[in-house]
Design a protein around this motif. Structure first.
Motif, PDB file in Angstrom:
ATOM      1  N   ARG A  88       0.598  -1.261   0.091  1.00 27.86           N
ATOM      2  CA  ARG A  88      -0.194   0.439   0.423  1.00 27.86           C
ATOM      3  C   ARG A  88       0.823   1.164   0.034  1.00 27.86           C
ATOM      4  O   ARG A  88       0.969   1.975  -0.850  1.00 27.86           O
ATOM      5  CB  ARG A  88      -0.791   0.255   1.498  1.00 27.86           C
ATOM      6  N   GLY A  89       1.963   1.403   0.778  1.00 27.31           N
ATOM      7  CA  GLY A  89       2.894   2.394   0.921  1.00 27.31           C
ATOM      8  C   GLY A  89       3.506   2.046  -0.889  1.00 27.31           C
ATOM      9  O   GLY A  89       3.771   4.338  -0.898  1.00 27.31           O
ATOM     10  N   ALA A  90       3.680   1.594  -1.183  1.00 24.31           N
ATOM     11  CA  ALA A  90       4.528   1.594  -2.862  1.00 24.31           C
ATOM     12  C   ALA A  90       3.166   2.169  -3.619  1.00 24.31           C
ATOM     13  O   ALA A  90       3.868   3.240  -3.910  1.00 24.31           O
ATOM     14  CB  ALA A  90       5.163  -0.020  -2.986  1.00 24.31           C
ATOM     15  N   ARG A  91       1.943   1.717  -3.717  1.00 27.81           N
ATOM     16  CA  ARG A  91       1.008   2.176  -4.417  1.00 27.81           C
ATOM     17  C   ARG A  91       1.060   3.843  -4.370  1.00 27.81           C
ATOM     18  O   ARG A  91       0.654   4.571  -4.513  1.00 27.81           O
ATOM     19  CB  ARG A  91      -0.278   1.283  -4.118  1.00 27.81           C
ATOM     20  N   LEU A  92       0.889   3.927  -2.659  1.00 27.63           N
ATOM     21  CA  LEU A  92       0.295   5.422  -2.515  1.00 27.63           C
ATOM     22  C   LEU A  92       2.144   6.362  -2.876  1.00 27.63           C
ATOM     23  O   LEU A  92       1.652   7.365  -3.052  1.00 27.63           O
ATOM     24  CB  LEU A  92       0.882   5.703  -0.779  1.00 27.63           C
ATOM     25  N   ALA A  93       3.278   5.830  -3.095  1.00 24.26           N
ATOM     26  CA  ALA A  93       4.693   6.456  -3.479  1.00 24.26           C
ATOM     27  C   ALA A  93       3.538   7.127  -5.178  1.00 24.26           C
ATOM     28  O   ALA A  93       4.506   8.455  -5.162  1.00 24.26           O
ATOM     29  CB  ALA A  93       5.553   5.767  -3.093  1.00 24.26           C
ATOM     30  N   ARG A  94       3.471   5.970  -5.464  1.00 26.37           N
ATOM     31  CA  ARG A  94       3.146   6.160  -7.461  1.00 26.37           C
ATOM     32  C   ARG A  94       2.337   7.579  -7.000  1.00 26.37           C
ATOM     33  O   ARG A  94       1.960   8.359  -7.978  1.00 26.37           O
ATOM     34  CB  ARG A  94       2.690   4.688  -7.713  1.00 26.37           C
ATOM     35  N   ARG A  95       1.072   7.241  -6.262  1.00 22.75           N
ATOM     36  CA  ARG A  95       0.018   7.972  -6.404  1.00 22.75           C
ATOM     37  C   ARG A  95       0.732   9.691  -6.140  1.00 22.75           C
ATOM     38  O   ARG A  95       0.099  10.809  -6.775  1.00 22.75           O
ATOM     39  CB  ARG A  95      -1.107   7.614  -5.737  1.00 22.75           C
ATOM     40  N   PHE A  96       1.073   9.095  -4.868  1.00 26.72           N
ATOM     41  CA  PHE A  96       1.813  10.754  -4.729  1.00 26.72           C
ATOM     42  C   PHE A  96       2.562  11.398  -4.899  1.00 26.72           C
ATOM     43  O   PHE A  96       2.686  12.548  -6.074  1.00 26.72           O
ATOM     44  CB  PHE A  96       2.214  10.796  -3.835  1.00 26.72           C
ATOM     45  N   THR A  97       3.226  10.506  -6.160  1.00 33.05           N
ATOM     46  CA  THR A  97       4.370  11.432  -7.774  1.00 33.05           C
ATOM     47  C   THR A  97       3.965  12.008  -8.579  1.00 33.05           C
ATOM     48  O   THR A  97       4.012  12.885  -8.763  1.00 33.05           O
ATOM     49  CB  THR A  97       5.495  10.210  -7.923  1.00 33.05           C
ATOM     50  N   THR A  98       2.917  11.072  -9.091  1.00 32.84           N
ATOM     51  CA  THR A  98       1.590  12.154 -10.692  1.00 32.84           C
ATOM     52  C   THR A  98       1.314  13.040  -9.657  1.00 32.84           C
ATOM     53  O   THR A  98       1.565  14.435 -10.200  1.00 32.84           O
ATOM     54  CB  THR A  98       0.836  10.864 -11.296  1.00 32.84           C
ATOM     55  N   GLN A  99       0.601  12.802  -8.706  1.00 35.29           N
ATOM     56  CA  GLN A  99       0.122  14.240  -8.175  1.00 35.29           C
ATOM     57  C   GLN A  99       0.628  15.417  -8.116  1.00 35.29           C
ATOM     58  O   GLN A  99      -0.016  16.784  -8.352  1.00 35.29           O
ATOM     59  CB  GLN A  99      -0.990  13.839  -6.829  1.00 35.29           C
ATOM     60  N   GLN A 100       1.696  15.222  -7.067  1.00 39.03           N
ATOM     61  CA  GLN A 100       2.726  16.256  -7.307  1.00 39.03           C
ATOM     62  C   GLN A 100       2.956  17.125  -8.500  1.00 39.03           C
ATOM     63  O   GLN A 100       3.553  17.751  -8.564  1.00 39.03           O
ATOM     64  CB  GLN A 100       4.322  15.587  -5.367  1.00 39.03           C
ATOM     65  N   LEU A 101       3.912  16.164  -9.044  1.00 41.01           N
ATOM     66  CA  LEU A 101       4.396  16.707 -10.347  1.00 41.01           C
ATOM     67  C   LEU A 101       3.589  17.320 -11.115  1.00 41.01           C
ATOM     68  O   LEU A 101       4.156  18.385 -11.809  1.00 41.01           O
ATOM     69  CB  LEU A 101       4.998  15.360 -11.207  1.00 41.01           C
ATOM     70  N   HIS A 102       2.469  17.054 -11.241  1.00 39.31           N
ATOM     71  CA  HIS A 102       1.504  17.817 -11.821  1.00 39.31           C
ATOM     72  C   HIS A 102       1.292  18.924 -11.233  1.00 39.31           C
ATOM     73  O   HIS A 102       1.011  19.906 -11.997  1.00 39.31           O
ATOM     74  CB  HIS A 102      -0.279  16.915 -11.920  1.00 39.31           C
ATOM     75  N   ALA A 103       1.318  18.800  -9.839  1.00 42.40           N
ATOM     76  CA  ALA A 103       1.158  19.788  -9.137  1.00 42.40           C
ATOM     77  C   ALA A 103       1.900  21.446  -9.731  1.00 42.40           C
ATOM     78  O   ALA A 103       2.466  22.683  -9.039  1.00 42.40           O
ATOM     79  CB  ALA A 103       0.776  20.461  -7.285  1.00 42.40           C
ATOM     80  N   TRP A 104       3.553  20.995  -9.833  1.00 40.97           N
ATOM     81  CA  TRP A 104       4.514  21.343 -10.081  1.00 40.97           C
ATOM     82  C   TRP A 104       4.553  22.104 -11.963  1.00 40.97           C
ATOM     83  O   TRP A 104       5.388  22.984 -12.221  1.00 40.97           O
ATOM     84  CB  TRP A 104       5.558  20.231 -10.090  1.00 40.97           C
ATOM     85  N   GLY A 105       3.727  21.678 -12.841  1.00 43.22           N
ATOM     86  CA  GLY A 105       3.311  22.040 -14.074  1.00 43.22           C
ATOM     87  C   GLY A 105       3.675  20.392 -14.711  1.00 43.22           C
ATOM     88  O   GLY A 105       3.624  20.629 -15.959  1.00 43.22           O
ATOM     89  N   ILE A 106       3.913  19.732 -14.245  1.00 37.20           N
ATOM     90  CA  ILE A 106       4.236  18.323 -15.239  1.00 37.20           C
ATOM     91  C   ILE A 106       3.134  17.293 -15.504  1.00 37.20           C
ATOM     92  O   ILE A 106       2.360  16.563 -14.148  1.00 37.20           O
ATOM     93  CB  ILE A 106       5.627  17.948 -14.282  1.00 37.20           C
ATOM     94  N   PRO A 107       2.325  17.378 -15.860  1.00 35.83           N
ATOM     95  CA  PRO A 107       0.962  16.963 -16.643  1.00 35.83           C
ATOM     96  C   PRO A 107       0.734  15.454 -16.307  1.00 35.83           C
ATOM     97  O   PRO A 107       1.894  14.654 -16.953  1.00 35.83           O
ATOM     98  CB  PRO A 107       0.554  17.475 -17.411  1.00 35.83           C
TER      99      PRO A 107
END
Length: 146
Positions: free
Chosen positions: A11-30
């Motif tokens: 579950r932690g590994a899955r959340l790491a992937r999700r947090f990554t896509t969300q944070q990159l999007h927040a930084w302007g990387i869609p």
């Protein structure tokens, strides 16, 4: 910089992937861009390795992301500093379920390595170079890739 501690579980590994896509999007990387997909795949492999090989009961893993003008840096830390990753010299057999993570990371990242300081534990990091001018702001505040 983005930093998050996660349970050393699937579950932690899955959340790491999700947090990554969300944070990159927040930084302007869609979402869905090459850079987002590459970073997410690297995080998936490094987090899976940390959960599989670096797990110590009761200890978390940590995800850290930084985005510079030309580089995205990914760091996954775990509690097992004595278990350093080694890049296999050949791919595993076609039927093997494991053994491809570091090969994928090595192929996708511009650079990668392992830090054991300040300890205890280790941090496996990967960097992806990109063109900063490939991110633009859209009128609605969202980011787009040229």
């Amino acid at each position: 910089m983005f930093s998050q501690r996660l349970s050393a579980t699937r579950r932690g590994a899955r959340l790491a992937r999700r947090f990554t896509t969300q944070q990159l999007h927040a930084w302007g990387i869609p979402y869905g861009s090459d850079l987002s997909e590459t970073a997410t795949l690297i995080v998936a492999e490094l987090a899976a390795n940390a959960v599989l090989h670096g797990r110590v009961p009761g200890r978390d893993i940590a995800l850290r992301l930084t985005s510079g003008v030309e580089t995205v840096r990914i760091e996954i830390s775990d509690a097992r500093g004595e278990c350093l990753p080694v890049l296999p010299s050949t791919p595993p057999d076609g039927d093997a379920d494991t053994g491809r993570g570091l090969l994928l990371g090595d192929a996708l990242a511009t650079r990668w390595g392992v830090d054991t300081d300040p300890g205890p534990g280790k941090t496996v990091w990967a960097e992806i170079d990109h063109r900063a001018d490939s991110r633009v702001s859209c009128p609605d505040g969202e980011a787009a890739r040229l």
